[in-house]
Design an enzyme around this catalytic site. Structure first.
Site, PDB file in Angstrom:
ATOM      1  N   TYR A  36      -1.821   6.475   4.265  1.00 44.62           N
ATOM      2  CA  TYR A  36      -0.684   5.862   3.761  1.00 44.62           C
ATOM      3  C   TYR A  36      -0.337   4.492   4.064  1.00 44.62           C
ATOM      4  O   TYR A  36      -1.466   4.127   4.888  1.00 44.62           O
ATOM      5  CB  TYR A  36       0.590   6.718   4.197  1.00 44.62           C
ATOM      6  N   CYS A  37       0.411   3.748   3.484  1.00 44.78           N
ATOM      7  CA  CYS A  37       0.604   2.419   3.580  1.00 44.78           C
ATOM      8  C   CYS A  37       2.283   2.159   3.668  1.00 44.78           C
ATOM      9  O   CYS A  37       2.864   3.142   4.093  1.00 44.78           O
ATOM     10  CB  CYS A  37      -0.177   1.537   2.627  1.00 44.78           C
ATOM     11  N   ALA A  38       2.534   0.918   2.992  1.00 49.36           N
ATOM     12  CA  ALA A  38       3.820   0.955   2.697  1.00 49.36           C
ATOM     13  C   ALA A  38       4.397   1.750   1.674  1.00 49.36           C
ATOM     14  O   ALA A  38       5.554   2.390   1.530  1.00 49.36           O
ATOM     15  CB  ALA A  38       4.278  -0.713   2.505  1.00 49.36           C
TER      16      ALA A  38
END
Length: 129
Positions: A87-89
């Site tokens: 996951y990231c932003a």
């Protein structure tokens, strides 16, 4: 699995919340936060996630063991058969990082499609870094 986008397991808030609530977490699944460390310092991270920043180290999952240890001293390199959920932003870097991991031989890969923005919007637990 490989780098075919359809082969990535897609996760939502509920599935990630179930993962971190499991008594086997983080042994059974590794959450990989690919945001830069400065982003984590501002907002925290999903509990138990490891940080492997994609923008500054896009080839990290291709590193040999020595390079990995030099770059991520306190983070054990996941085994090739370990299930990884990126996951990231917002999801874009997470997908790119999963593709690199697939190229490096990792096969059990997923992406939290809503990523950290969705996690915060759903009031998911966070931990400071």
């Amino acid at each position: 699995m490989g780098s075919n986008p359809s082969s990535l397991k897609l996760h939502d808030f509920n599935s990630v919340n179930t993962i971190i609530a499991s008594p086997d977490y983080p042994k059974n699944i590794t959450l990989v936060d690919v945001r830069e460390f400065s982003e984590l310092q501002k907002s925290g991270k999903i509990p138990g996630a490891i940080n492997v920043p994609f923008n500054s180290q896009p080839s990290a999952f291709k590193y040999d063991q020595a390079t990995w240890e030099e770059s991520f001293a306190n983070v054990p390199k996941p085994a090739l058969d370990q299930e990884l959920v990126f996951y990231c932003a917002a999801g874009r870097r997470a997908k790119a990082a999963a593709d690199v991991a697939a190229e490096a031989g990792y096969e059990n890969l997923g992406v939290y499609t809503g990523s950290f923005t969705d996690w915060q919007n759903n009031k998911g637990k966070t931990e400071a870094v």
